[in-house]
Design an enzyme around this catalytic site. Sequence first.
Site, short mmCIF file in Angstrom:
data_model
loop_
_atom_site.label_atom_id
_atom_site.label_comp_id
_atom_site.label_asym_id
_atom_site.label_seq_id
_atom_site.Cartn_x
_atom_site.Cartn_y
_atom_site.Cartn_z
CD GLU A 272 -2.87 0.99 2.47
OE1 GLU A 272 -3.68 1.91 2.65
OE2 GLU A 272 -2.75 0.02 3.25
CB CYS B 12 1.27 -13.73 -17.42
SG CYS B 12 2.69 -14.38 -16.51
#
Length: 358
Positions: A111, A137
């Site tokens: 964060e 991916c």
Amino acid sequence: ATAAGPEPAQGGAMMRWERVCVHDFGAVLPPVELSSAAIEEQLRPVYERLKLPAGRLELMTGIGARRLWEPGTRPSDGAAAAGRLALDRSGVPAEAIGCLLFTSVSRDMMEPATAAFVHRSLGLPDSCLLFDISNACLGFLDGMVMLANMLELGQVQAGLVVAGETAEDLVRSTLAHLRTDTSLTRKSIKPLFASLTIGSGAVAVVLSRQDVADSGHRLIGGACRANTRYNDLCQGGQNAEQGTLMSTDSEQLLEKGIDTAARCWQEFQQVLGWAAVDIDRFFCHQVGRAHAQRLFSTLALDPARNFETLPYLGNVGSVSAPITMALGIEQGALAPGQRAALLGIGSGINSLMLGIDW
């Protein structure tokens, strides 16, 4: 525009866009090249103990080298550099960007969102919606879908999708683990080898509404398929003692991934009304030579139409398929008026394919 084909299977996502333009890509290659031969040199004692033949890594994967960043480079650094390049090439001003999506597996930290660091670096407007998307991916292609939907709805006029993968810790931790764990056998070492195919890189693309900035290149549509019964075939994470490690059942992941892609390909052709012969270039997520050969054989596609960066970039995670398209365009492999398909497969297992009129 090509007329839409039949509706997708019940419950499937209907991905068709009429107003979404694809502008220029920005691709950034890290400065450090790490060859497969150099990796094997670091693993020489392991190879000797297990009687593994030299050259095995490149022979099995088709990867001669991969790229890495200098120490201290964060995912947002590469993503911002690629985003700046894409914006400069597109001619779309930074103040026009209404949405920024960061889509890599790699992140700066838990964060805040890594997109926040890219936003600040690029000086994008305060009114810009920004967040991270993570889907192994397929993150970058998912980002293109999310942004295209907002553009089609008129929620934003232009947006930017970025990704910056940093493989350094995974490669370093894997090499350390292979060198120090003397209990590894020829069988137990196999799930770790896939981690040595991973490389770093960054890519970005600008999308806009056609009535705002017409590039002449359109994102037409796409299809997706999930096969999450096999979400245990490729898993990775961090721990305090060993750093980042990943375990991959390469044989099963290849088989189940190709099976999922085959079903996605059928849906893709139906939704777009395109056949394989209608597509001039394929740009794929690249895992290894065997993966590409099996994919094109199973889907009955012409391998001569596949543009590859695998031998010198390896598997660049979420960056792989889009950076391959970016470099293909730079090298003249895709010309205006031609059609391109981005074919994505990611652990989970998921497949996502997008069609572009270039």
